[in-house]
Design an enzyme around this catalytic site. Structure first.
Site, PDB file in Angstrom:
ATOM      1  N   LYS A 175       0.848  -1.190   0.000  1.00  0.00           N
ATOM      2  CA  LYS A 175       0.000   0.000   0.000  1.00  0.00           C
ATOM      3  C   LYS A 175       0.890   1.249   0.000  1.00  0.00           C
ATOM      4  O   LYS A 175       1.990   1.208   0.525  1.00  0.00           O
ATOM      5  CB  LYS A 175      -0.915   0.008   1.230  1.00  0.00           C
ATOM      6  CG  LYS A 175      -1.748  -1.259   1.428  1.00  0.00           C
ATOM      7  CD  LYS A 175      -2.849  -1.384   0.407  1.00  0.00           C
ATOM      8  CE  LYS A 175      -3.717  -2.614   0.701  1.00  0.00           C
ATOM      9  NZ  LYS A 175      -4.822  -2.764  -0.257  1.00  0.00           N
ATOM     10  N   HIS A 294      -6.623 -13.413  -7.825  1.00  0.00           N
ATOM     11  CA  HIS A 294      -7.423 -12.443  -7.071  1.00  0.00           C
ATOM     12  C   HIS A 294      -8.834 -12.430  -7.643  1.00  0.00           C
ATOM     13  O   HIS A 294      -9.033 -12.580  -8.843  1.00  0.00           O
ATOM     14  CB  HIS A 294      -6.798 -11.048  -7.170  1.00  0.00           C
ATOM     15  CG  HIS A 294      -7.354 -10.076  -6.179  1.00  0.00           C
ATOM     16  ND1 HIS A 294      -8.588  -9.479  -6.331  1.00  0.00           N
ATOM     17  CD2 HIS A 294      -6.850  -9.599  -5.018  1.00  0.00           C
ATOM     18  CE1 HIS A 294      -8.818  -8.676  -5.304  1.00  0.00           C
ATOM     19  NE2 HIS A 294      -7.784  -8.732  -4.490  1.00  0.00           N
TER      20      HIS A 294
END
Length: 477
Positions: A175, A294
């Site tokens: 992140k 994902h």
């Protein structure tokens, strides 16, 4: 036209529209071991009988159309048609039914999830006679399972490649997910892996944007993981997202990852598509790469209880298409996931044989006939206080992935990784000693804090962070 021809035509074909249930509702049908079985949650329009609605689903997802056609006489509908063979009223819901449909195996191309879904969930979901429709579960017969390669490697081969046993694997999504340069991104990867994590991860929407092109990211991440491996003596990995706008570009990125010698790549299997995912899975098996998948976009499809496709079906499809990891929700984090439902599809991902169990949402017994298993990935809003629950819920064969729960540590990325690794080791040791993680979890973490200032600091930051929202998708009562 001769009189004889006219007579034969009048007997063999009658134009017009007839009710679906006259052809496709067959409650006397005995299912075959080779049939694909589907359980649909059907909400008919007012005035449409459930038998007609279930038959319409069977027809429109197999051989039927809205009117009788001449070419019906050129094939055997009894051999190829789908059949609605049972209907159950959903307890506690008004005008909702579970319609069970059996499809002959010959309707589907071998080894193609794309073709299977095009038939079963193609046009039928827009059918006007239905207010809503949801595919709750599929039974994939062994005869069809055997036409798929499945995951490139599977759980045991992955553990052997990593030389890591007896505990869940630990990961972290880097992140902020967008905006970092490739060099700063690689720095974060190194710090997390050096601190004790097994994996770091590209976020699902990190592909090849102007601020960070894919080749630069791959190079800096490879440098980071090799440096961390050298310093820790552990095998490390970073999920390099190979998802791209074309299959050719996706494979090109996977080839570059293989040339770098990294252990794992990544794909967004729903937005990328099943054809692309299966192609990448085949490449990964042939070239020794693990494949992390994902589920970006899944909640658009699976979150509403009365319409769409349940994630247990998407999970089965992923196991067939191919993936060594798949995100599965956390039960305790920020994302949707009711415990019994989640554990139901986690078993469908990992186990070779799963019995029917309606208490966990499993409508059919599923035999995977030795198709490799998939590691569930728990990710989304989790931190060190969740570690006991995650270890207890998911067990050893899982990946526990802390993004903000690593990078949000007050002392930085590496201490965040240290805190998570120590919390996991403490939970695994306590479990192995016979302690109850569900009852004693907080105490186990507090005890571990005495030996780790990094863990103590993490516990202080996230001690009051909870996500107490009721799940939208819950089991029927």
């Amino acid at each position: 036209m001769s009189p004889q021809t006219e007579t034969k035509a009048s007997v063999g074909f009658k134009a017009g529209v007839k009710e679906y249930k006259l052809t496709y509702y067959t409650p006397e049908y005995q299912t075959k071991d080779t049939d694909i079985l589907a359980a649909f949650r059907v909400t008919p329009q007012p005035g449409v009988p459930p038998e007609e609605a279930g038959a319409a689903v069977a027809a429109e997802s197999s051989t039927g159309t809205w009117t009788t056609v001449w070419t019906d006489g050129l094939t055997s509908l009894d051999r190829y048609k789908g059949r609605c063979y049972r209907i159950e009223r959903v307890v506690g819901e008004k005008d909702q039914y579970i319609a069970y449909v059996a499809y002959p195996l010959d309707l589907f191309e071998e080894g193609s999830v794309t073709n299977m879904f095009t038939s079963i969930v193609g046009n039928v979901f827009g059918f006007k006679a239905l207010r809503a429709l949801r595919l709750e579960d599929l039974r994939i017969p062994p005869a069809y399972v055997k036409t798929f390669q499945g995951p490139p490697h599977g759980i045991q081969v992955e553990r052997d490649k990593l030389n890591k046993y007896g505990r869940p694997l630990l990961g972290c999504t880097i992140k902020p997910k967008l905006g970092l340069s490739a060099k700063n991104y690689g720095r974060a990867v190194y710090e997390c892996l050096r601190g004790g994590l097994d994996f770091t991860k590209d976020d699902e929407n990190v592909n090849s944007q102007p601020f960070m092109r894919w080749r630069d990211r791959f190079l800096f991440c490879a440098e980071a993981l090799y440096k961390a491996q050298t310093e820790t003596g552990e095998i490390k990995g970073h999920y390099l997202n190979a998802t791209a706008g074309t299959c050719e570009e996706m494979i090109k990125r996977a080839v570059f990852a293989r040339e770098l010698g990294v252990p794992i790549v990544m794909h967004d299997y729903l937005t990328g598509g099943f054809t692309a995912n299966t192609s990448l899975a085949h490449y990964c098996r042939d070239n020794g790469l693990l494949l992390h998948t994902h589920r970006a976009m899944h909640a658009v499809i699976d979150r509403q209880k009365n319409h769409g496709i349940h994630f247990r079906v998407l999970a089965k499809a992923l196991r067939m298409s191919g993936g060594d990891h798949i995100h599965s929700g956390t039960v305790v984090g920020k994302l949707e996931g009711e415990r019994d439902i989640t554990l139901g599809f986690v078993d469908l991902l990992r186990d070779d044989f799963v019995e029917q169990d309606r208490s966990r949402g499993i409508y059919f017994t599923q035999d995977w006939v030795s198709l490799p298993g998939v590691l569930p990935v728990a990710s989304g809003g989790i931190h060190v206080w969740h570690m006991p629950a995650l270890t207890e819920i998911f067990g050893d064969d899982s990946v526990l992935q802390f993004g903000g729960g690593t990078l949000g540590h007050p002392w930085g990325n590496a201490p965040g990784a240290v805190a998570n690794r120590l919390a996991l080791e403490a939970c695994v040791q306590a479990r192995n000693e016979g302690r109850d993680l569900a009852q004693e979890g907080n105490e186990i973490i507090r005890e571990a804090c005495k030996w780790s200032p990094e863990l103590a600091a993490a516990c202080q930051v996230w001690k009051e962070i909870v996500f107490n929202f009721a799940a939208v998708d819950v089991l029927d009562k």
